[in-house]
Design an enzyme around this catalytic site. Sequence first.
Site, mmCIF file in Angstrom:
data_model
loop_
_atom_site.group_PDB
_atom_site.id
_atom_site.type_symbol
_atom_site.label_atom_id
_atom_site.label_comp_id
_atom_site.label_asym_id
_atom_site.label_seq_id
_atom_site.Cartn_x
_atom_site.Cartn_y
_atom_site.Cartn_z
ATOM 1 N N LYS A 21 0.830 -1.208 0.000
ATOM 2 C CA LYS A 21 0.000 0.000 0.000
ATOM 3 C C LYS A 21 0.864 1.258 0.000
ATOM 4 O O LYS A 21 0.625 2.194 -0.755
ATOM 5 C CB LYS A 21 -0.919 0.016 1.232
ATOM 6 C CG LYS A 21 -1.842 -1.183 1.331
ATOM 7 C CD LYS A 21 -2.787 -1.085 2.535
ATOM 8 C CE LYS A 21 -2.089 -1.141 3.875
ATOM 9 N NZ LYS A 21 -1.589 -2.472 4.274
ATOM 10 N N ARG A 55 -9.313 0.609 9.260
ATOM 11 C CA ARG A 55 -8.922 -0.767 9.554
ATOM 12 C C ARG A 55 -9.982 -1.510 10.343
ATOM 13 O O ARG A 55 -9.791 -2.680 10.649
ATOM 14 C CB ARG A 55 -7.640 -0.749 10.393
ATOM 15 C CG ARG A 55 -6.363 -0.997 9.597
ATOM 16 C CD ARG A 55 -5.210 -0.836 10.589
ATOM 17 N NE ARG A 55 -4.021 -1.546 10.223
ATOM 18 C CZ ARG A 55 -2.993 -1.010 9.558
ATOM 19 N NH1 ARG A 55 -3.063 0.222 9.126
ATOM 20 N NH2 ARG A 55 -1.924 -1.720 9.317
ATOM 21 N N ARG A 111 12.197 -6.304 4.967
ATOM 22 C CA ARG A 111 11.947 -4.926 4.555
ATOM 23 C C ARG A 111 12.753 -3.898 5.343
ATOM 24 O O ARG A 111 12.921 -4.007 6.547
ATOM 25 C CB ARG A 111 10.447 -4.668 4.760
ATOM 26 C CG ARG A 111 9.988 -3.282 4.483
ATOM 27 C CD ARG A 111 8.498 -3.262 4.299
ATOM 28 N NE ARG A 111 7.776 -3.215 5.563
ATOM 29 C CZ ARG A 111 6.468 -2.974 5.636
ATOM 30 N NH1 ARG A 111 5.766 -2.800 4.533
ATOM 31 N NH2 ARG A 111 5.879 -2.940 6.813
ATOM 32 N N ARG A 151 11.553 -1.376 10.741
ATOM 33 C CA ARG A 151 10.503 -1.106 11.709
ATOM 34 C C ARG A 151 10.534 -2.124 12.842
ATOM 35 O O ARG A 151 10.767 -3.299 12.615
ATOM 36 C CB ARG A 151 9.138 -1.154 11.022
ATOM 37 C CG ARG A 151 8.774 0.150 10.378
ATOM 38 C CD ARG A 151 7.579 0.053 9.495
ATOM 39 N NE ARG A 151 6.471 -0.720 10.077
ATOM 40 C CZ ARG A 151 5.284 -0.828 9.509
ATOM 41 N NH1 ARG A 151 5.052 -0.221 8.366
ATOM 42 N NH2 ARG A 151 4.341 -1.552 10.072
ATOM 43 N N ARG A 198 -0.229 -8.949 13.489
ATOM 44 C CA ARG A 198 -0.789 -7.986 12.520
ATOM 45 C C ARG A 198 -1.693 -8.692 11.519
ATOM 46 O O ARG A 198 -2.738 -8.171 11.136
ATOM 47 C CB ARG A 198 0.341 -7.246 11.795
ATOM 48 C CG ARG A 198 0.925 -6.118 12.658
ATOM 49 C CD ARG A 198 2.362 -5.823 12.301
ATOM 50 N NE ARG A 198 2.527 -5.150 11.029
ATOM 51 C CZ ARG A 198 3.681 -5.097 10.358
ATOM 52 N NH1 ARG A 198 4.752 -5.692 10.858
ATOM 53 N NH2 ARG A 198 3.756 -4.458 9.216
HETATM 54 P P1 ADP Z 1 1.314 -2.200 7.862
HETATM 55 O O1 ADP Z 1 0.226 -1.955 6.866
HETATM 56 O O2 ADP Z 1 2.573 -2.663 7.236
HETATM 57 O O3 ADP Z 1 0.902 -3.080 9.018
HETATM 58 P P2 ADP Z 1 1.116 0.509 8.969
HETATM 59 O O4 ADP Z 1 2.266 1.421 8.940
HETATM 60 O O5 ADP Z 1 -0.082 0.875 8.186
HETATM 61 O O6 ADP Z 1 1.739 -0.860 8.537
HETATM 62 O O7 ADP Z 1 0.633 0.281 10.486
HETATM 63 C C1 ADP Z 1 1.531 -0.047 11.516
HETATM 64 C C2 ADP Z 1 0.794 -0.165 12.867
HETATM 65 O O8 ADP Z 1 0.173 1.085 13.216
HETATM 66 C C3 ADP Z 1 -0.368 -1.157 12.913
HETATM 67 O O9 ADP Z 1 0.076 -2.479 13.146
HETATM 68 C C4 ADP Z 1 -1.209 -0.598 14.055
HETATM 69 O O10 ADP Z 1 -0.643 -0.885 15.310
HETATM 70 C C5 ADP Z 1 -1.102 0.890 13.847
HETATM 71 N N1 ADP Z 1 -2.155 1.416 12.952
HETATM 72 C C6 ADP Z 1 -1.964 1.999 11.732
HETATM 73 N N2 ADP Z 1 -3.140 2.382 11.194
HETATM 74 C C7 ADP Z 1 -4.094 2.020 12.090
HETATM 75 C C8 ADP Z 1 -5.513 2.125 12.119
HETATM 76 N N3 ADP Z 1 -6.204 2.686 11.103
HETATM 77 N N4 ADP Z 1 -6.183 1.656 13.200
HETATM 78 C C9 ADP Z 1 -5.536 1.110 14.230
HETATM 79 N N5 ADP Z 1 -4.188 0.955 14.268
HETATM 80 C C10 ADP Z 1 -3.476 1.406 13.217
#
Ligand code: ADP
Length: 220
Positions: free
Chosen positions: A15, A88, A127, A161, A172
Amino acid sequence: MTINIILLGPPGAGKGTQARRLVEDRGMVQLSTGDMLRAARSSGTEMGKRVAEVMDRGQLVTDEIVIGLIREQLAGGGAGFIFDGFPRTLGQADALGQLLSETGMSLDAVIEMQVDDEALVRRITGRFTCGNCGEVYHDQTKPTAVAGVCDVCGSTDLKRRADDNEDSLKTRLLEYYKKTSPLIGYYYAKDKLTQVDGLAEMDEVSAQIAAALDGTGPKA
Ligand code: ADP
Ligand code: ZN
């Protein structure tokens, strides 16, 4: 023309990579809740401290926090917003619908990036990104030309990360299947959903997304 879209898919689906391309090619504005939360945690605020632990475990932070972050950013969208990693949960999806209608904006497309689970684990565990320009690399599939130096900007600030390890990734993925995957049906029922093959070459994925966007637009 303004187009607002959601990029939906499990962690590691690509994404962020595709969002960056849309920003460059179309002047859209990327709203990544993951990036906002990482910024919040490194700023050392009270909220940042609370979310850091949750994020590192691979769990979702509360709807209240992420909806608040998005609300603050919903102005001056340029050629449109790319919601990356948000919504999410169904609660977040409803909240986004409300925020958009309050501000007179529409949601034009939801792009689901499909990738199988084994590919996700491979992608994520190798990554790393450039801390300066955000370019994304991979130990096996996309290493830097010179070890430790970003190809794009020359920075040596390459980072992994904290949640890109196998344990957090399993959490996740579970969070994705339990809480986020229902959004696929939700947006299908709203006639917004387009599915693209997240395992195709990066340019091919971009082309599939472009085709979806050019076939969409705000209903006049
Ligand atoms: P990825 O898609 O690789 O898991 P992101 O950078 O989008 O990575 O998200 C990393 C973390 O940030 C998630 O595992 C969660 O803990 C938190 N997070 C991000 N966006 C949301 C969201 N919309 N709602 C709840 N937690 C979120
Ligand atoms: Zn760089």
